[in-house]
Design an enzyme around this catalytic site. Sequence first.
Site, PDB file in Angstrom:
ATOM      1  N   ILE A 166      30.436  75.396  50.107  1.00 53.85           N
ATOM      2  CA  ILE A 166      31.400  75.165  51.192  1.00 53.85           C
ATOM      3  C   ILE A 166      32.827  75.238  50.656  1.00 53.85           C
ATOM      4  CG2 ILE A 166      32.323  73.324  52.706  1.00 53.85           C
ATOM      5  CD1 ILE A 166      29.387  72.535  53.271  1.00 53.85           C
ATOM      6  N   GLU A 170      14.005  60.087  33.863  1.00 57.59           N
ATOM      7  CA  GLU A 170      13.172  59.010  34.458  1.00 57.59           C
ATOM      8  C   GLU A 170      11.888  59.614  35.054  1.00 57.59           C
ATOM      9  OE1 GLU A 170      14.333  55.627  34.657  1.00 57.59           O
ATOM     10  OE2 GLU A 170      16.374  55.978  33.972  1.00 57.59           O
TER      11      GLU A 170
HETATM   12  N1  COS Z   1       2.948  50.244  36.151  1.00 56.95           N
HETATM   13  C1  COS Z   1       2.076  49.528  35.385  1.00 56.95           C
HETATM   14  N2  COS Z   1       1.080  50.118  34.672  1.00 56.95           N
HETATM   15  C2  COS Z   1       0.969  51.455  34.761  1.00 56.95           C
HETATM   16  C3  COS Z   1       1.834  52.253  35.520  1.00 56.95           C
HETATM   17  C4  COS Z   1       2.856  51.582  36.249  1.00 56.95           C
HETATM   18  N3  COS Z   1       3.716  52.280  36.994  1.00 56.95           N
HETATM   19  N4  COS Z   1       1.493  53.546  35.398  1.00 56.95           N
HETATM   20  C5  COS Z   1       0.429  53.571  34.585  1.00 56.95           C
HETATM   21  N5  COS Z   1       0.114  52.310  34.201  1.00 56.95           N
HETATM   22  C6  COS Z   1      -1.010  51.896  33.354  1.00 56.95           C
HETATM   23  C7  COS Z   1      -2.305  52.340  33.991  1.00 56.95           C
HETATM   24  O1  COS Z   1      -2.778  51.388  34.917  1.00 56.95           O
HETATM   25  C8  COS Z   1      -3.205  52.460  32.776  1.00 56.95           C
HETATM   26  O2  COS Z   1      -3.604  51.159  32.397  1.00 56.95           O
HETATM   27  P1  COS Z   1      -5.159  50.819  32.097  1.00 56.95           P
HETATM   28  O3  COS Z   1      -5.497  51.602  30.857  1.00 56.95           O
HETATM   29  O4  COS Z   1      -5.167  49.342  31.887  1.00 56.95           O
HETATM   30  O5  COS Z   1      -5.940  51.288  33.288  1.00 56.95           O
HETATM   31  C9  COS Z   1      -2.265  52.965  31.698  1.00 56.95           C
HETATM   32  O6  COS Z   1      -0.938  52.575  32.113  1.00 56.95           O
HETATM   33  C10 COS Z   1      -2.322  54.469  31.515  1.00 56.95           C
HETATM   34  O7  COS Z   1      -2.019  55.049  32.783  1.00 56.95           O
HETATM   35  P2  COS Z   1      -2.271  56.604  33.070  1.00 56.95           P
HETATM   36  O8  COS Z   1      -3.679  56.945  32.670  1.00 56.95           O
HETATM   37  O9  COS Z   1      -1.847  56.904  34.455  1.00 56.95           O
HETATM   38  O10 COS Z   1      -1.288  57.285  32.000  1.00 56.95           O
HETATM   39  P3  COS Z   1      -1.007  58.819  31.670  1.00 56.95           P
HETATM   40  O11 COS Z   1      -1.021  58.985  30.203  1.00 56.95           O
HETATM   41  O12 COS Z   1      -1.878  59.700  32.508  1.00 56.95           O
HETATM   42  O13 COS Z   1       0.535  58.998  32.089  1.00 56.95           O
HETATM   43  C11 COS Z   1       2.359  59.467  33.552  1.00 56.95           C
HETATM   44  C12 COS Z   1       0.975  58.850  33.363  1.00 56.95           C
HETATM   45  C13 COS Z   1       2.354  60.981  33.463  1.00 56.95           C
HETATM   46  C14 COS Z   1       2.742  59.038  34.959  1.00 56.95           C
HETATM   47  C15 COS Z   1       3.351  58.854  32.532  1.00 56.95           C
HETATM   48  O14 COS Z   1       3.105  59.344  31.222  1.00 56.95           O
HETATM   49  C16 COS Z   1       4.794  59.120  32.887  1.00 56.95           C
HETATM   50  O15 COS Z   1       5.366  58.450  33.755  1.00 56.95           O
HETATM   51  N6  COS Z   1       5.419  60.100  32.212  1.00 56.95           N
HETATM   52  C17 COS Z   1       6.854  60.343  32.371  1.00 56.95           C
HETATM   53  C18 COS Z   1       7.596  59.574  31.361  1.00 56.95           C
HETATM   54  C19 COS Z   1       9.034  59.408  31.763  1.00 56.95           C
HETATM   55  O16 COS Z   1       9.343  59.073  32.892  1.00 56.95           O
HETATM   56  N7  COS Z   1       9.904  59.616  30.815  1.00 56.95           N
HETATM   57  C20 COS Z   1      11.314  59.466  31.054  1.00 56.95           C
HETATM   58  C21 COS Z   1      11.855  58.499  30.106  1.00 56.95           C
HETATM   59  S1  COS Z   1      13.439  57.998  30.552  1.00 56.95           S
HETATM   60  S2  COS Z   1      13.565  56.365  29.455  1.00 56.95           S
END
Ligand code: COS
Length: 384
Positions: A342, A368
Amino acid sequence: MISNFGLDDRHVAHRERVRKFCDEQIRPVVDDYEERGEFPLDVVDELGEAGLYGINVPEEYGGAGLDFRSFVVTVEELARVWKIPAGVVSLSCSLFANTIEKYGTDWQREEWLRGLFTDNGVAAISLTEPQAGSDASAIETTATRDGDEYVIDGHKVWTSHGAVADIVLVVARTGDDGTHDDVSIIAVPEPHDRDGFEIVRDIPCMEGDAVVESEIAYDGLRVPTDYLLGEEGQGFRYIMEALDIGRIGAAAQAVGISQGAFDECISFADEREAFGRSIRQFQGVSFKLADMQMGIDASRLLTYRAASALDRGADRVTQPAAMAKTFASDTAMDVTTEAVQIHGSRGYSRDYPLERYMREAKGIQIYEGTNEVNRHVIAKNLYE
Ligand code: COS
């Protein structure tokens, strides 16, 4: 016209206060800091002096003791003018403060939470590694017990504010089974005074040189074992929980950036004339403005909904937080791109803030948790 989006009079009064501070104290200095590529530590100090730093941190720990909606309003208003101070407040009050408040001991809360907000310090979280971004549990940094100390070794990237941090929460492996269950969080206060902590470099990034995104080498850094937060092996869950709250702060940053860019468009489209009339009278421009307004309102509603859930004491805000962060940052990218368009050549020029807003918005689609990871989180939660 929706005006307060579910905020009460106290939030509205708080918004006015933050807006006045931003317009008077921050707006006049943004270009100078940006041109010099300097991180605005003085601005953080002024925010603290004005009582606008530890917004949702309890007063007993040096904060303002307000609620999460006040936190998002603060972050939003800051980002409307400049994203860097908004990012500092967002990280310190969400990822950092909530983790210490919830999992810290009395001593840790007193020392690190109260310490940070009393001195207007800066906090950082060292999670991401070169090979572990979206797949956060693939981190390789280790914290090995040696008597009553942890010895931290590893290589972290994208530690926001690392080079200026007064305290860093390091996410590291305290076991060797390679699963989520051997991840822990260890605090490293005054990192720059410690052997084994080296800022390798500040990563040059699209947002500009004033922002601090550090690459850090941990090489035999020693801290007492009572710097562990909560329980050993629970750190992955703690950091995921912290990221949920951090994502609400990121959403608020995106809303603020969108609003800042939109405000510029509203006045420019009215004042700028072409072919004998103001450009807002052309449908090509007015429809863009209409789409922007809808996107911003929807982003704000999602963001306030997530913050309200925290204010009501919700145990887990994973879903509303991921939705708010993803929608608001995608909207901010759309809004700022159209805002540049714009403004035409002015939008493309660094004489105007539009291209900065666009660069700021892009980061929020990535940090994040990328918006792809957040969509994965949202989709997964539909079946849980
Ligand atoms: N709150 C609390 N616990 C959580 C959670 C949440 N939001 N998300 C996952 N968990 C727990 C799960 O419940 C699981 O616990 P249990 O083993 O007791 O069942 C455990 O953590 C593993 O969870 P999950 O299997 O979902 O983990 P993954 O390795 O598949 O990862 C993602 C999930 C991809 C969502 C995660 O790695 C992620 O958020 N990645 C992005 C990282 C990010 O945002 N980086 C930016 C950093 S800026 S500082």
